[in-house]
Structure formats: C-alpha cells, structure tokens
Design a protein around this motif. Structure first.
Motif, PDB file in Angstrom:
ATOM      1  N   VAL A  50       1.012  -1.277   0.168  1.00  0.00           N
ATOM      2  CA  VAL A  50       0.084   0.066  -0.121  1.00  0.00           C
ATOM      3  C   VAL A  50       0.856   1.114   0.114  1.00  0.00           C
ATOM      4  O   VAL A  50       2.164   1.222   0.381  1.00  0.00           O
ATOM      5  N   SER A  51       0.212   2.253  -0.651  1.00  0.00           N
ATOM      6  CA  SER A  51       1.226   3.623  -0.539  1.00  0.00           C
ATOM      7  C   SER A  51       1.480   3.971   0.491  1.00  0.00           C
ATOM      8  O   SER A  51       0.406   4.893   1.121  1.00  0.00           O
ATOM      9  N   THR A  52       2.390   4.068   1.277  1.00  0.00           N
ATOM     10  CA  THR A  52       2.587   4.566   2.708  1.00  0.00           C
ATOM     11  C   THR A  52       3.840   5.413   2.844  1.00  0.00           C
ATOM     12  O   THR A  52       4.279   5.761   4.068  1.00  0.00           O
ATOM     13  N   THR A  53       4.672   5.541   1.681  1.00  0.00           N
ATOM     14  CA  THR A  53       5.603   6.468   1.583  1.00  0.00           C
ATOM     15  C   THR A  53       5.328   7.406   0.338  1.00  0.00           C
ATOM     16  O   THR A  53       4.404   7.361  -0.250  1.00  0.00           O
ATOM     17  N   PRO A  54       6.296   8.471   0.262  1.00  0.00           N
ATOM     18  CA  PRO A  54       5.940   9.501  -0.720  1.00  0.00           C
ATOM     19  C   PRO A  54       5.663   8.677  -2.080  1.00  0.00           C
ATOM     20  O   PRO A  54       6.164   7.484  -2.523  1.00  0.00           O
ATOM     21  N   LEU A  55       4.968   9.267  -3.023  1.00  0.00           N
ATOM     22  CA  LEU A  55       4.617   8.731  -4.153  1.00  0.00           C
ATOM     23  C   LEU A  55       5.424   9.193  -5.539  1.00  0.00           C
ATOM     24  O   LEU A  55       6.214   9.928  -5.518  1.00  0.00           O
ATOM     25  N   LYS A  56       5.387   8.074  -6.323  1.00  0.00           N
ATOM     26  CA  LYS A  56       6.293   8.471  -7.420  1.00  0.00           C
ATOM     27  C   LYS A  56       5.218   8.321  -8.692  1.00  0.00           C
ATOM     28  O   LYS A  56       4.232   7.535  -8.704  1.00  0.00           O
ATOM     29  N   LYS A  57       5.441   9.012  -9.811  1.00  0.00           N
ATOM     30  CA  LYS A  57       4.656   8.867 -10.969  1.00  0.00           C
ATOM     31  C   LYS A  57       4.853   7.706 -11.798  1.00  0.00           C
ATOM     32  O   LYS A  57       6.110   7.200 -12.134  1.00  0.00           O
ATOM     33  N   ALA A  58       4.051   6.935 -11.870  1.00  0.00           N
ATOM     34  CA  ALA A  58       4.172   5.568 -12.614  1.00  0.00           C
ATOM     35  C   ALA A  58       4.058   5.602 -14.089  1.00  0.00           C
ATOM     36  O   ALA A  58       3.032   6.311 -14.785  1.00  0.00           O
ATOM     37  N   ASN A  59       4.823   4.687 -14.783  1.00  0.00           N
ATOM     38  CA  ASN A  59       4.388   4.686 -16.374  1.00  0.00           C
ATOM     39  C   ASN A  59       3.315   3.521 -16.396  1.00  0.00           C
ATOM     40  O   ASN A  59       2.925   2.806 -15.539  1.00  0.00           O
ATOM     41  N   THR A  60       2.754   3.410 -17.790  1.00  0.00           N
ATOM     42  CA  THR A  60       1.706   2.403 -17.909  1.00  0.00           C
ATOM     43  C   THR A  60       2.324   0.965 -17.373  1.00  0.00           C
ATOM     44  O   THR A  60       1.357   0.099 -16.723  1.00  0.00           O
ATOM     45  N   ALA A  61       3.391   0.483 -17.901  1.00  0.00           N
ATOM     46  CA  ALA A  61       3.878  -0.657 -17.194  1.00  0.00           C
ATOM     47  C   ALA A  61       4.083  -0.912 -16.103  1.00  0.00           C
ATOM     48  O   ALA A  61       3.670  -1.956 -15.270  1.00  0.00           O
ATOM     49  N   GLN A  62       4.590  -0.042 -15.380  1.00  0.00           N
ATOM     50  CA  GLN A  62       4.545   0.030 -13.678  1.00  0.00           C
ATOM     51  C   GLN A  62       3.321  -0.066 -13.182  1.00  0.00           C
ATOM     52  O   GLN A  62       3.109  -0.973 -12.240  1.00  0.00           O
ATOM     53  N   PHE A  63       2.412   0.764 -13.508  1.00  0.00           N
ATOM     54  CA  PHE A  63       0.945   0.668 -13.069  1.00  0.00           C
ATOM     55  C   PHE A  63       0.249  -0.536 -13.193  1.00  0.00           C
ATOM     56  O   PHE A  63      -0.238  -1.184 -12.267  1.00  0.00           O
ATOM     57  N   THR A  64       0.521  -1.142 -14.374  1.00  0.00           N
ATOM     58  CA  THR A  64      -0.087  -2.563 -14.780  1.00  0.00           C
ATOM     59  C   THR A  64       0.526  -3.726 -14.031  1.00  0.00           C
ATOM     60  O   THR A  64      -0.481  -4.290 -13.626  1.00  0.00           O
ATOM     61  N   THR A  65       1.602  -3.748 -14.014  1.00  0.00           N
ATOM     62  CA  THR A  65       2.160  -4.674 -12.949  1.00  0.00           C
ATOM     63  C   THR A  65       1.590  -4.726 -11.658  1.00  0.00           C
ATOM     64  O   THR A  65       1.366  -5.773 -11.132  1.00  0.00           O
ATOM     65  N   HIS A  66       1.654  -3.624 -11.006  1.00  0.00           N
ATOM     66  CA  HIS A  66       1.436  -3.335  -9.566  1.00  0.00           C
ATOM     67  C   HIS A  66      -0.076  -3.851  -9.448  1.00  0.00           C
ATOM     68  O   HIS A  66      -0.391  -4.649  -8.365  1.00  0.00           O
ATOM     69  N   CYS A 125      -1.005   7.658 -13.191  1.00  0.00           N
ATOM     70  CA  CYS A 125      -1.225   7.102 -11.897  1.00  0.00           C
ATOM     71  C   CYS A 125       0.198   7.338 -10.967  1.00  0.00           C
ATOM     72  O   CYS A 125       1.296   7.340 -11.530  1.00  0.00           O
ATOM     73  N   TYR A 126      -0.158   7.313  -9.605  1.00  0.00           N
ATOM     74  CA  TYR A 126       1.035   7.267  -8.629  1.00  0.00           C
ATOM     75  C   TYR A 126       1.212   5.889  -7.867  1.00  0.00           C
ATOM     76  O   TYR A 126      -0.064   5.165  -7.591  1.00  0.00           O
ATOM     77  N   LEU A 127       2.346   5.492  -7.650  1.00  0.00           N
ATOM     78  CA  LEU A 127       2.726   4.334  -6.656  1.00  0.00           C
ATOM     79  C   LEU A 127       3.505   4.837  -5.561  1.00  0.00           C
ATOM     80  O   LEU A 127       4.012   5.817  -5.662  1.00  0.00           O
ATOM     81  N   SER A 128       3.489   3.901  -4.454  1.00  0.00           N
ATOM     82  CA  SER A 128       4.471   4.259  -3.414  1.00  0.00           C
ATOM     83  C   SER A 128       5.939   4.047  -4.177  1.00  0.00           C
ATOM     84  O   SER A 128       6.249   3.377  -5.131  1.00  0.00           O
ATOM     85  N   ASP A 129       6.888   5.002  -3.635  1.00  0.00           N
ATOM     86  CA  ASP A 129       8.021   4.878  -4.258  1.00  0.00           C
ATOM     87  C   ASP A 129       9.018   3.978  -3.922  1.00  0.00           C
ATOM     88  O   ASP A 129      10.000   3.570  -4.500  1.00  0.00           O
ATOM     89  N   THR A 130       8.366   2.888  -2.968  1.00  0.00           N
ATOM     90  CA  THR A 130       9.256   1.789  -2.695  1.00  0.00           C
ATOM     91  C   THR A 130       8.512   0.491  -3.443  1.00  0.00           C
ATOM     92  O   THR A 130       8.884  -0.524  -3.230  1.00  0.00           O
ATOM     93  N   ALA A 131       7.356   0.762  -4.371  1.00  0.00           N
ATOM     94  CA  ALA A 131       6.757  -0.411  -4.907  1.00  0.00           C
ATOM     95  C   ALA A 131       7.777  -0.928  -5.781  1.00  0.00           C
ATOM     96  O   ALA A 131       8.666  -0.369  -6.772  1.00  0.00           O
ATOM     97  N   SER A 132       7.561  -2.524  -6.078  1.00  0.00           N
ATOM     98  CA  SER A 132       8.406  -3.014  -7.097  1.00  0.00           C
ATOM     99  C   SER A 132       7.545  -3.984  -7.806  1.00  0.00           C
ATOM    100  O   SER A 132       6.514  -3.953  -7.712  1.00  0.00           O
ATOM    101  N   ASP A 133       8.285  -4.717  -8.884  1.00  0.00           N
ATOM    102  CA  ASP A 133       7.666  -5.434  -9.822  1.00  0.00           C
ATOM    103  C   ASP A 133       7.186  -6.997  -9.154  1.00  0.00           C
ATOM    104  O   ASP A 133       6.724  -7.784  -9.876  1.00  0.00           O
ATOM    105  N   THR A 134       7.625  -7.229  -7.823  1.00  0.00           N
ATOM    106  CA  THR A 134       7.295  -8.487  -7.012  1.00  0.00           C
ATOM    107  C   THR A 134       6.123  -8.310  -6.119  1.00  0.00           C
ATOM    108  O   THR A 134       5.845  -9.062  -5.368  1.00  0.00           O
ATOM    109  N   ASP A 135       5.756  -6.948  -6.096  1.00  0.00           N
ATOM    110  CA  ASP A 135       4.485  -6.703  -5.159  1.00  0.00           C
ATOM    111  C   ASP A 135       3.499  -6.121  -5.723  1.00  0.00           C
ATOM    112  O   ASP A 135       3.550  -5.971  -6.948  1.00  0.00           O
ATOM    113  N   GLY A 136       2.363  -5.882  -5.249  1.00  0.00           N
ATOM    114  CA  GLY A 136       1.354  -5.175  -5.782  1.00  0.00           C
ATOM    115  C   GLY A 136       0.367  -4.802  -4.884  1.00  0.00           C
ATOM    116  O   GLY A 136       0.274  -5.105  -3.734  1.00  0.00           O
ATOM    117  N   TYR A 137      -0.784  -4.185  -5.469  1.00  0.00           N
ATOM    118  CA  TYR A 137      -2.001  -3.911  -4.642  1.00  0.00           C
ATOM    119  C   TYR A 137      -3.222  -3.545  -5.707  1.00  0.00           C
ATOM    120  O   TYR A 137      -3.217  -3.052  -6.792  1.00  0.00           O
TER     121      TYR A 137
END
Length: 680
Positions: free
Chosen positions: A43-59, A303-315
C-alpha cells in the motif's frame, strides 16, 4: 499528472491513449515462464512516484492475482487553512454546518434563501410508493415573503433504492450524489487462504455512484442536464471554488481465473491470462447516462505508486480524485493512486486523504496531500504516523493552518491504555515531516486522565476541534475532561487548561472568540458509589474559553433519555448569527418512550423533536427556547413512514423554522416552536 476529459451531452470523446498498445502487457502468454516471487501487498505508505503504464499495470495486476490466489502475504508496513467560526457574520438564514469556510460539504438539504431542496425517497412518502417512478427524487419547495412554503417540483434522480442521496447547491447548479454507504477494507498485511477444489473467489461487488446535475435558474422548471455513473465506492466529496471534488476507491474484479485447484501450473496459467488482459479492464469507468457512452476514469500512465513499489509486490485497489466543473460538468480531470483511503480532510488549497493499516506493531496511518488551485491539482507530499484517527467525524481531527497540518491520533484501548498524540506536520519536499507533538519532553502530561489504580490512560477521545491557534479535545471514560491546547508555537504545543465534568461532548463548535458549544451526553459516573442523582440524556454545554488556562462550564441543558444525531453528524445542527453577539441554533433529538403497565401491553413509541437555543456571546448566556415536535395528522400507523432522526435537518430564516424530517417539513415560528404546521 492527471487525466483530462471533455464529456459531451450526446457523445464522449475517447482520448487516443486509451486504446493504444500501451494498454496491454504482452499478448503472448508464453513470454511469462514462471510466477514472480511475490513479496506481498504494497500500500502507498511512503512518498509517491509517477508511474508509467507498465509499472502501474504490473502493480495492479499483481495485487489482483494475490487477492485471488494461494499466497501467505504478511509484509511489514514500509517504514522508510485556517479554521474559523462559520457564524462570524450576521445572516438572514442558515446554511449547511461545515468544518471550513469556503469548503462546501454535501448534505441532504440545501437552501438559498428562496428555494429549499430536500433529498427525498418515495418509500418515505405518506402515500404508497409508485413502482413506476424512481425511488430517489428532490423536493423543491418555494418560500414566499410571508414565510409560507409550498412544493413547486419533484425532480427524479436515482433508481438505486439503497443509495443515500446528498446535495450541493452552488449558484444556479444543483448536484445530487447517490452512493451506497459501504465498507471498503484496507489491508497492510493479509493472508489469503490456499485454494481448494471448492474454494470461491473473494466477494468483490461491483459498486457505482451516480451524479446528477440540474440547472435551477428557474427551479420550477429544473431538469437533469447531466448524469454520470462512476465505478467504485464514493468516500467523500467537497466543492471548492465552484469545482466538485470526488474521492473514491475502486477494487477491480477478474473472472478469468481457473479456481478449481491450486496447482502451480494452474496458477501460472492464471497469471498468464491476467497478464494478457488489457489494463482498461482494471480501471474504473465513467458513463454518461444520457448517451450511454463510457470511457476510463483516467489513463494508466497518469497514476502514482509508492516510491518503494517493485515488480514483485502489488495492490489491487485504486483511489481516484476526480474534479468536475460545476459551470460545465463535461470538464473533468482525474488523478489516481494505487492505494485506498478511509476519509479526507479538505482546506481551500489542499485535499488530504488518510488511511490506517494494522500490523503486529500497531496501527500505522498514512496521509497523502494533493494541492489544488484554479488551474490544476496534483500530488504534493506524504506523511506517516503511528496511531489512527478514531471512528467518528475523523475529518475534525485534522486542520491546516499557516501551511502546517495539525492532526490528532490515537492508539491502544481502555484495558491496556490509550496513547493520544497531537502532531504538527510541515511539508518538506515530497514529505510531511513531523515538527512537534504533544505530549513531549517539555510537556509530558498525557492527553486523557490517568487512572490512579492502573496507572494508564483509560479514556478515549470523543471530540476534537481546532480553532485558529487553539485545539480543544474531549476524552471520556466516566467523566469528561475538556483540554485546551495552545498551538501558538507550532514547535512546542502545550496543554494550557482542562475542565472535568460529568458526561461527554462528541461535537464542539466555536461561538465567537470566547465561547465553545459542546453537544453530547450526560452520563452518570458509576465509579462513584454515593454520587448525586444524575439525569442521563442528550446534553448541550456552553463553555467559557476566554481564559485558556481555566475553561469554565457556564451552563448546560439535559434532555432525559434522549439522543441527538449531532453526536455522529454535525450537519444536523443549524446555526445563524442574527445580530451582534446574538446566535441561534437548533438540534434534533430522538427518544423511545415505553408505554403500557403490564408485559402484555408494553409498547415503544418513537418521538422526534427539534430543540431551539439562543446564545449571547456578550452576556455569555445559553437559553433554551423550546421544541418543535413531529406529529402526523393521519389515521392508521401503516400510513406513517418509520423515519429515524439521523437525517433530520433544519433551515432557519428570520423567525421561521423549517424542520425537515424524512421528506416533509414542519413549519413554526421561533417564538412559538411547539405550534408547528406539518407535514408539508
């Protein structure tokens, strides 16, 4: 940073980004040979980063997959404007009671001085419902120069029988929002049980909320001009500078999984199927009901994701803030975050979303700040705090003042002890940084009385109100300590004074510069065996706070065995300043009366009434004027709808009182409230 749309009356223009190749991730499922090594929900509990389509899609897709499939997911939570008295100027009539000036809140009744608008439900009519008509409508009532009021139009709105309808009235635009009141779960940690042959997917209901816009330049001829349905659960709404802001959560569902077994090859195939599905399937849509056209509420690359988001987690949830121009509802922009929220606080310049996530270490709360202005709105900063924001009227635990955010948090319970903290945050870059808190090293006194036998704070917070450079906090277990907090020095807040009285206040309202009104309950202290006899019931208290070191209870009024909806919703209170130092306010009550004198003929009768008060801020006097009682001049109980007082409202105009209970009005004069005329 946000997705802009222009939705026409007869057609919707779909932006080119919605249907291009970036909407899918790999159309060849063979490109994925194994499942990712999932690390869990993020979950986004840290500052957010702008995500591209691939990052948002994966998450988002990882989150959907983990929600449905066999994985133990127990990650830790990532650790890494001025408030003022709304009655400062005299007015001929009352408006919606709200937290901040110029930040308008939705309610079921709106009034412009001539026309009164009531969010109505035909199942609350005195006549039998007409199944051919929409269940929700707006009663439009006109007031004449003599104060008499009559219906001029019924405006049908929503077909959702179970929705709650709320209104905004801005200049000549009337907005109806119909949304289901529901629970939207939030997980910082979760365990999804292994699937078996008879397992079923989580129950992910497809929810929508509906918007109706009407031009009420001539209310007798009002008609719906724009209707939109938006996927998701509406969390809150505000109107600021003629712009409607909607904050909603959306959790996508997916029916393409084979859930008959949990074999690795089946799960891999499911992930491949998910990966091959266009991202637009997982994005909420907005539908223009008149034309039937629809389009995504936002673009996947906005869209925005947590700046700690990776391609092995998601929400698998999305929070969206949508802004709609009331001058032209087809002008819309949306901004999204791959998270979910519980509520909001809004100032004139920012919207703060908040949510709380629980793990073994206790509750952790996250606040995201979004800056708004006439041209745009955008993500600004994030802060994280220990504790939660309570259960009742959470927005009152927040206040923006001098570019700082003041927040009241709680954690613990009455058995292990509470820890209540007042925090002050300041934006530094993309973070809301804690600059001070109370208690602190210089002022260690807890907020809440310490039990002398156990040594813990066993009182929870019942009310919070920030007013300029002061905060007022009520805690309660058996008695009601009212704390006055000095915030003049934002880096060193301190308790200036406290007052302990029986009962509690659940809502606090400033009156002028030196008075504070408390609404709550008188409750006997069961810990004192030989206490004087106390009449329990709804309580109105007036406090003198001119000396912050020594607040004083000036007067109070108790209504035996009664309850006021104002404890849960401050919109039920109406205030108007009628002259210098002179205020009027009304408060609805509900009580159940037992009748009969034997077990065979016991019965309960519900009574609803409106209580009237005057306050003189110069003489510091509270005066109870009287009550207007709900009564029906009809025969047969089957003709009287069962209406609870939670949605009772009042409009005050000069000496006229318009008490709204259900769909109808009871009209009386301030001098003789018991002599009412209704239902109208």
């Amino acid at each position: 940073m946000y997705y802009t749309r222009l939705l026409g009356i007869t057609a919707l223009t779909v932006l080119s980004g919605c249907g291009n190749d970036t909407d899918t991730i790999s159309s060849d499922p063979q490109k994925i040979q194994k499942l990712p090594n999932f690390t869990g929900f993020s979950v986004s509990t840290t500052p957010l980063k702008k995500a591209n389509t691939a990052q948002f899609t994966t998450h988002i897709k990882n989150g959907v997959f983990m929600r449905y499939h066999q994985h133990d997911i127990t990650p830790p939570v990532n650790d890494s404007r001025e408030t003022s008295d709304p009655s400062t100027t005299s007015s001929a009539f009352s408006g919606t009671n709200q937290q901040e000036q110029n930040v308008n809140e939705a309610d079921r009744v709106k009034y412009d001085g001539n026309y009164l608008y009531i969010a109505a439900n035909q199942y609350h009519n005195l006549t039998q419902p007409n199944e051919s008509e929409l269940p929700h409508y707006i009663r439009i009532m006109k007031r004449n120069n003599n104060g008499l009021i009559q219906a001029v139009k019924d405006l049908p709105t929503s077909s959702n029988e179970y929705a709650q309808q709320q209104l905004f009235l801005e200049q000549d635009t009337l907005v109806s929002i119909s949304a289901n009141s529901g629970w939207f779960s939030i997980f910082s940690t979760a365990t999804i049980e292994p699937l078996s042959a008879n397992s079923t997917a989580p129950n992910l209901n497809h929810t929508q909320f509906e918007l109706n816009f009407a031009d009420v330049t001539t209310p007798e001829q009002a008609d719906i001009s724009h209707t939109y349905s938006i996927d998701g659960q509406l969390i809150e709404s505000r109107v600021i500078n003629n712009q409607l802001y909607l904050v909603s959560n959306f959790r996508p569902s997916f029916s393409g999984f084979d859930l008959t077994n949990s074999q690795p090859e089946t799960q891999l195939k499911n992930y491949q199927t998910l990966n091959d599905t266009p991202i637009t399937h997982f994005i909420p849509t907005i539908i223009h009901s008149q034309s039937g056209d629809s389009q995504p509420l936002f673009n996947a690359d906005e869209c925005y994701l947590s700046d700690t988001a990776s391609d092995t987690d998601g929400y698998d949830s999305i929070m969206t803030i949508t802004r709609i121009s009331l001058a032209d509802p087809s002008q819309q922009v949306s901004l999204c975050v791959n998270t979910e929220v519980e509520g909001i606080y809004a100032s004139e310049t920012a919207i703060y979303t908040h949510s709380t996530h629980f793990n073994a270490e206790g509750p952790k709360s996250v606040i995201h700040k979004f800056t708004i202005n006439e041209q745009a709105f955008e993500y600004s900063a994030t802060g994280k705090l220990s504790g939660h924001f309570g259960q009742n009227m959470r927005n009152l635990r927040f206040s923006e003042y001098n570019n700082q955010l003041r927040v009241m948090t709680s954690e613990g319970n009455q058995f292990d002890g509470f820890e209540h903290k007042l925090r002050i945050l300041r934006q530094q870059g993309s973070e809301l940084v804690l600059i001070s808190e109370l208690p602190n090293q210089s002022h260690p006194t807890p907020i809440g009385k310490v039990n002398s036998a156990t040594g813990i704070v066993d009182e929870d917070i019942y009310a919070v109100r920030f007013v300029d450079e002061q905060a007022y906090i009520v805690t309660f277990q058996q008695t009601d300590p009212l704390y006055v907090i000095d915030l003049k020095n934002a880096e060193a807040p301190m308790i200036k004074g406290a007052l302990e009285i029986p009962g509690y206040s659940a809502y606090l309202h400033p009156i002028g510069d030196s008075l504070l009104l408390g609404i709550g309950q008188e409750v006997a202290d069961i810990t004192i065996p030989e206490q004087p006899n106390i009449t329990q019931g709804a309580k109105v208290s007036l406090f003198d706070i001119s000396d912050t070191t020594s607040p004083i209870l000036l007067d109070s009024k108790v209504f035996p065995e009664a309850y006021t909806p104002a404890e849960q919703d401050y919109h039920s209170l109406s205030f108007v300043k009628t002259a210098a130092h002179q205020y009027r306010f009304t408060m609805p009550l509900e009580r159940w009366i037992e009748t009969g004198n034997t077990p065979q003929n016991y019965d309960w009768i519900k009574q609803n009434q409106l209580t009237l008060f005057e306050i003189n801020s110069q003489t510091k006097k509270l005066a109870y004027i009287g009550s207007s009682h709900i009564k029906y001049e009809v025969t047969g109980p089957q003709q009287i709808p069962l209406i609870y007082g939670n949605e009772d409202r009042t409009v005050l105009h000069n000496d006229d009182i318009y008490y709204i209970h259900g769909n109808y009005i009871w009209h009386s004069l301030w001098q003789t409230p018991s002599a009412n005329n209704g239902p109208l």
